[in-house]
Design an enzyme around this catalytic site. Structure first.
Site, short mmCIF file in Angstrom:
data_model
loop_
_atom_site.label_atom_id
_atom_site.label_comp_id
_atom_site.label_asym_id
_atom_site.label_seq_id
_atom_site.Cartn_x
_atom_site.Cartn_y
_atom_site.Cartn_z
N ASP A 83 0.85 -1.18 0.00
CA ASP A 83 0.00 0.00 0.00
C ASP A 83 0.89 1.24 0.00
O ASP A 83 1.67 1.45 0.93
CB ASP A 83 -0.88 -0.03 1.26
CG ASP A 83 -1.85 1.14 1.36
OD1 ASP A 83 -1.92 1.96 0.42
OD2 ASP A 83 -2.53 1.23 2.39
N SER A 111 -6.33 3.30 -5.02
CA SER A 111 -7.05 3.15 -3.76
C SER A 111 -8.35 3.95 -3.78
O SER A 111 -8.55 4.81 -4.65
CB SER A 111 -6.16 3.60 -2.60
OG SER A 111 -5.92 4.98 -2.70
N HIS A 118 -2.52 0.31 -4.53
CA HIS A 118 -2.32 -0.99 -3.91
C HIS A 118 -1.72 -1.90 -4.98
O HIS A 118 -2.25 -2.00 -6.07
CB HIS A 118 -3.64 -1.61 -3.45
CG HIS A 118 -4.29 -0.85 -2.34
ND1 HIS A 118 -5.62 -1.02 -2.03
CD2 HIS A 118 -3.81 0.07 -1.48
CE1 HIS A 118 -5.93 -0.25 -1.01
NE2 HIS A 118 -4.85 0.43 -0.66
#
Length: 184
Positions: A83, A111, A118
């Site tokens: 992330d 995201s 991500h």
């Protein structure tokens, strides 16, 4: 939510009954994504009894009382999530985020905020999860292989594979570069 075919997330993830739903809620003065089961009770990233199939999660999402879907990483699957927060400016990746996208060359999506990405790959990561705020061009990088969930949007990042690729070597190198120096 965009996606290819009937699934808004990569097909491999839909083979695992490891989905939750989430609602954005304010806690301690900041908005966070809280995991839920389709019946509205809380889900836990460490309790598989609170996870559901992709089909059941999507059905509950379409009913309209949740903000999105999440995939729970567990010891039972081969996936690792990376992330990168606040790494898109005016719809373009920062140079550092682009390096990570290119290095992993696996499925990546934007995201829910539209400002992060991500990356999902398969492989081994030496820890269950880590995060670091010490990366230029990215507010924070988090890497998880178990006991966490990632929101999944199906908003595929253009120019990345639509498949989830094996990237154990790249995960090891990322760990060495970002996290081993913290432990020393």
């Amino acid at each position: 939510m965009r996606g290819r075919g009937s699934s808004p997330i990569p097909g491999r993830l839909t083979h695992y009954d490891q989905l939750v739903l989430y609602r954005e809620e304010e806690r301690d003065g900041r908005v966070t994504k809280v995991p839920y089961q389709p019946d509205g009770s809380y889900a836990s990233t460490t309790d598989p009894d609170t996870w559901v199939s992709f089909e059941r999660a999507l059905e509950a999402l379409r009913e309209g009382s949740f903000d999105g879907l999440g995939f729970v990483f567990s010891e039972e699957d081969p996936f690792v999530g990376i992330d990168c927060d606040d790494c898109m400016v005016d719809g373009s990746l920062t140079d550092e985020a682009r390096r990570h996208v290119d290095e992993f060359n696996s499925y990546a999506e934007v995201s829910p905020s539209g400002t992060g990405i991500h990356i999902i790959c398969r492989g081994d990561f030496p820890e269950s999860g880590r995060r670091t705020p010490d990366v230029e061009g990215v507010k924070e990088i988090e890497v998880y292989r178990e006991s966490r969930f990632f929101t999944v949007t199906g908003n595929h990042l253009d120019g990345t594979p639509t498949e989830i690729k094996e990237r154990s070597d790249q995960l090891r190198q990322l760990h060495e570069r970002l996290f081993e120096t913290e432990s020393s």
